[in-house]
Design a protein around this motif. Structure first.
Motif, PDB file in Angstrom:
ATOM      1  N   VAL A 268       9.788  -1.238  11.759  1.00 57.47           N
ATOM      2  CA  VAL A 268      10.522  -0.038  12.130  1.00 57.47           C
ATOM      3  C   VAL A 268      10.169   1.040  11.114  1.00 57.47           C
ATOM      4  CG1 VAL A 268      12.763   1.012  12.561  1.00 57.47           C
ATOM      5  CG2 VAL A 268      12.399  -1.409  13.115  1.00 57.47           C
ATOM      6  N   GLY A 269       9.400   2.041  11.550  1.00 57.47           N
ATOM      7  CA  GLY A 269       8.957   3.064  10.620  1.00 57.47           C
ATOM      8  C   GLY A 269       8.081   2.449   9.543  1.00 57.47           C
ATOM      9  N   GLN A 270       8.443   2.666   8.281  1.00 61.18           N
ATOM     10  CA  GLN A 270       7.675   2.129   7.167  1.00 61.18           C
ATOM     11  C   GLN A 270       8.186   0.775   6.689  1.00 61.18           C
ATOM     12  OE1 GLN A 270       5.131   4.429   7.923  1.00 61.18           O
ATOM     13  NE2 GLN A 270       4.682   3.625   5.882  1.00 61.18           N
TER      14      GLN A 270
ATOM     15  N   LYS B 204       4.655   6.199   3.023  1.00 64.41           N
ATOM     16  CA  LYS B 204       4.369   6.804   4.313  1.00 64.41           C
ATOM     17  C   LYS B 204       2.864   6.868   4.551  1.00 64.41           C
ATOM     18  CE  LYS B 204       5.466  10.832   7.169  1.00 64.41           C
ATOM     19  NZ  LYS B 204       6.165  12.153   7.229  1.00 64.41           N
ATOM     20  N   GLY B 205       2.450   6.343   5.725  1.00 68.03           N
ATOM     21  CA  GLY B 205       1.058   6.395   6.116  1.00 68.03           C
ATOM     22  C   GLY B 205       0.194   5.274   5.566  1.00 68.03           C
ATOM     23  N   TRP B 206       0.754   4.381   4.763  1.00 71.17           N
ATOM     24  CA  TRP B 206      -0.031   3.306   4.181  1.00 71.17           C
ATOM     25  C   TRP B 206      -0.070   2.097   5.109  1.00 71.17           C
ATOM     26  CZ3 TRP B 206       0.033   2.415  -1.781  1.00 71.17           C
ATOM     27  CH2 TRP B 206      -0.201   3.632  -2.438  1.00 71.17           C
TER      28      TRP B 206
ATOM     29  N   GLY C 218      -2.158   0.203   1.080  1.00 67.48           N
ATOM     30  CA  GLY C 218      -2.934   1.340   0.612  1.00 67.48           C
ATOM     31  C   GLY C 218      -3.039   2.465   1.612  1.00 67.48           C
ATOM     32  N   ARG C 219      -3.423   3.619   1.079  1.00 65.08           N
ATOM     33  CA  ARG C 219      -3.593   4.821   1.905  1.00 65.08           C
ATOM     34  C   ARG C 219      -4.890   4.746   2.724  1.00 65.08           C
ATOM     35  NH1 ARG C 219      -1.085   9.413   0.531  1.00 65.08           N
ATOM     36  NH2 ARG C 219      -0.958   8.715  -1.643  1.00 65.08           N
ATOM     37  N   TYR C 220      -5.944   4.231   2.113  1.00 65.34           N
ATOM     38  CA  TYR C 220      -7.233   4.099   2.788  1.00 65.34           C
ATOM     39  C   TYR C 220      -7.536   2.608   2.929  1.00 65.34           C
ATOM     40  CZ  TYR C 220      -7.377   8.852   0.943  1.00 65.34           C
ATOM     41  OH  TYR C 220      -7.067  10.149   0.617  1.00 65.34           O
ATOM     42  N   TYR C 221      -7.685   2.145   4.151  1.00 62.46           N
ATOM     43  CA  TYR C 221      -7.861   0.706   4.361  1.00 62.46           C
ATOM     44  C   TYR C 221      -8.728   0.448   5.592  1.00 62.46           C
ATOM     45  CZ  TYR C 221      -4.054   1.507   7.728  1.00 62.46           C
ATOM     46  OH  TYR C 221      -3.277   1.989   8.763  1.00 62.46           O
ATOM     47  N   LYS C 222      -9.319  -0.739   5.595  1.00 61.95           N
ATOM     48  CA  LYS C 222     -10.138  -1.176   6.725  1.00 61.95           C
ATOM     49  C   LYS C 222      -9.991  -2.681   6.852  1.00 61.95           C
ATOM     50  CE  LYS C 222     -14.204   0.576   7.571  1.00 61.95           C
ATOM     51  NZ  LYS C 222     -15.649   0.944   7.466  1.00 61.95           N
ATOM     52  N   LYS C 223      -9.802  -3.152   8.091  1.00 59.83           N
ATOM     53  CA  LYS C 223      -9.676  -4.580   8.359  1.00 59.83           C
ATOM     54  C   LYS C 223     -10.854  -5.020   9.216  1.00 59.83           C
ATOM     55  CE  LYS C 223      -4.641  -4.619   7.994  1.00 59.83           C
ATOM     56  NZ  LYS C 223      -3.400  -5.258   8.461  1.00 59.83           N
ATOM     57  N   VAL C 224     -11.536  -6.056   8.764  1.00 63.01           N
ATOM     58  CA  VAL C 224     -12.721  -6.556   9.462  1.00 63.01           C
ATOM     59  C   VAL C 224     -12.475  -8.002   9.864  1.00 63.01           C
ATOM     60  CG1 VAL C 224     -15.184  -7.027   9.293  1.00 63.01           C
ATOM     61  CG2 VAL C 224     -14.210  -5.033   8.112  1.00 63.01           C
TER      62      VAL C 224
END
Length: 399
Positions: A238-240, A224-226, A260-266
């Motif tokens: 759909v959802g997760q 959840k939230g990843w 992952g929980r913390y992520y960034k796409k560039v």
């Protein structure tokens, strides 16, 4: 390579001590062929007898019978001659429940097309980009096989530890295979905040098929939230649960997924609908605070690669990067993506870029040299056929 890989070319067997003989009675086998799979001729087996006992002679004779059986073809070589039951219209369906990845395990469930009678499914052994028989058997736990809700008995092959056999009942066209994927043995592939998914580690498939013509439809259930990043084409979410387009097995296996929980796409580059992305996943949010000057340097990489190679064969490229002190430093190339694993401060500490800064660029270059074009004997038709590495110096040495 960035990480040392185990070679499959030097096969050694332990000393054999025949029953009923003294301590000096032993048989040494050097370079004994791995049941017809190591590529050596049975005639190359060298046997040294250190005892004159009758029991030792009988032991040697029994080994000779085994070698003769191999030569007679009773243990077939891996091949790609079988008709694939998993087609584009009727693919193998894989659902990977990664909702527990933060705890170090996942659950893989496959619906594999079959036909009644004996059926063999296999776990990928020879992994492209790793150049050896590195498929992690230790990651497999709690295998269950069923059909139409009824459990089926299965057994492991007595010689090939990557092969599993089952008798498919009459009237059954699909079997369900489920197992638990261990993510931290032998390699650490997950932390409480990051997960690295290599599809070859989470699936079984029909034996002796050409994986260019064997289709698989994959889905993943994320924590959840990843977030996630992959070169696979997303059909729906759909959802997760994320559902991907059915693709040939070779393409799915060549498209790792990071989550992952913390992520960034560039976005590093784009032209029309073609893109190159840097997908970063970190154990801590501050490790994603990448200086703009460094990102500008990475944004110059695609154009420099095009100038070097004079072409572009991929459509949507993802440079996947994990930032964690718990996941070992690693880099593995893929056709439209790369699997890059670096320390937590890799993108925030300038010294790390001086020491290890060629990680992403090295694997990106391999998309041309090694994937789009590769030595002929490193190109196989499935994960069970051994790779030959005599031209690896071109693949790695010239990259």
């Amino acid at each position: 390579r960035i990480a040392h890989r185990t070679s499959g070319n030097d096969v050694r067997r332990p000393l054999v001590r025949p029953a009923g003989t003294g301590a000096a009675s032993e048989v040494s086998l050097k370079d004994y062929p791995s049941q017809g799979r190591g590529g050596e001729s049975d005639n190359e087996m060298r046997v040294t007898v250190k005892s004159k006992s009758i029991c030792s002679m009988l032991a040697i004779a029994s080994l000779g019978v085994c070698a003769a059986s191999n030569a007679a073809g009773l243990i077939p070589e891996p091949n790609a001659n079988a008709t694939p039951y998993a087609t584009q219209a009727n693919p193998e369906v894989l659902v990977l429940d990664a909702s527990t990845a933060s705890r170090g395990f996942m659950t893989s469930t496959m619906d594999i097309p079959v036909q009644p009678g004996p059926f063999t499914f296999v776990y990928p052994e020879w992994i492209p980009g790793e150049h050896g028989p590195t498929g992690p058997l230790a990651d497999i736990s709690q295998i269950k096989v069923s059909a139409n809700g009824q459990s089926l008995a299965w057994h492991r092959d007595k010689v090939d530890m990557y092969a599993f056999h089952v008798e498919v009942p009459h009237g059954v066209s699909t079997i369900k295979v489920q197992f638990t994927v261990l993510m931290n043995s032998p390699d650490v592939m997950s932390t409480p905040n990051v997960g690295v998914v290599n599809w070859n580690r989470v699936l079984f498939y029909q034996n002796n098929i050409n994986y260019h013509h064997y289709y698989l439809k994959a889905s993943i259930i994320l924590p959840k939230g990843w977030g996630y990043g992959t070169a696979l084409t997303t059909e729906s979410r759909v959802g997760q649960r994320v559902n991907f387009k059915e693709e040939p097995l070779t393409y799915v296996g060549d498209s790792p997924l990071f989550t992952g929980r913390y992520y960034k796409k560039v976005l590093l580059w784009h032209k029309g609908d073609a893109h190159m992305w840097l997908d970063m996943f970190a154990d801590a949010p501050q490790d994603l605070d990448v200086p703009s000057k460094l990102l500008d340097a990475y944004k110059r990489v695609p154009s420099e690669a095009f100038a070097l190679y004079g072409s572009r064969h991929w459509y949507n490229y993802h440079a996947l990067l994990s930032l964690s002190n718990h996941i070992s430093f690693e880099g593995v190339e893929h056709h439209q993506s790369s699997d890059n694993r670096a320390p937590a401060n890799f993108m925030t500490n300038p010294k790390m870029q001086l020491v290890m800064g060629d990680l992403v660029t090295h694997e990106f270059s391999h998309s041309w040299n090694g994937k789009y074009r590769r030595p002929w004997d490193l190109t196989t038709d499935n994960y069970q056929i051994p790779q030959r590495t005599d031209l690896l110096w071109v693949y790695e040495g010239m990259n």
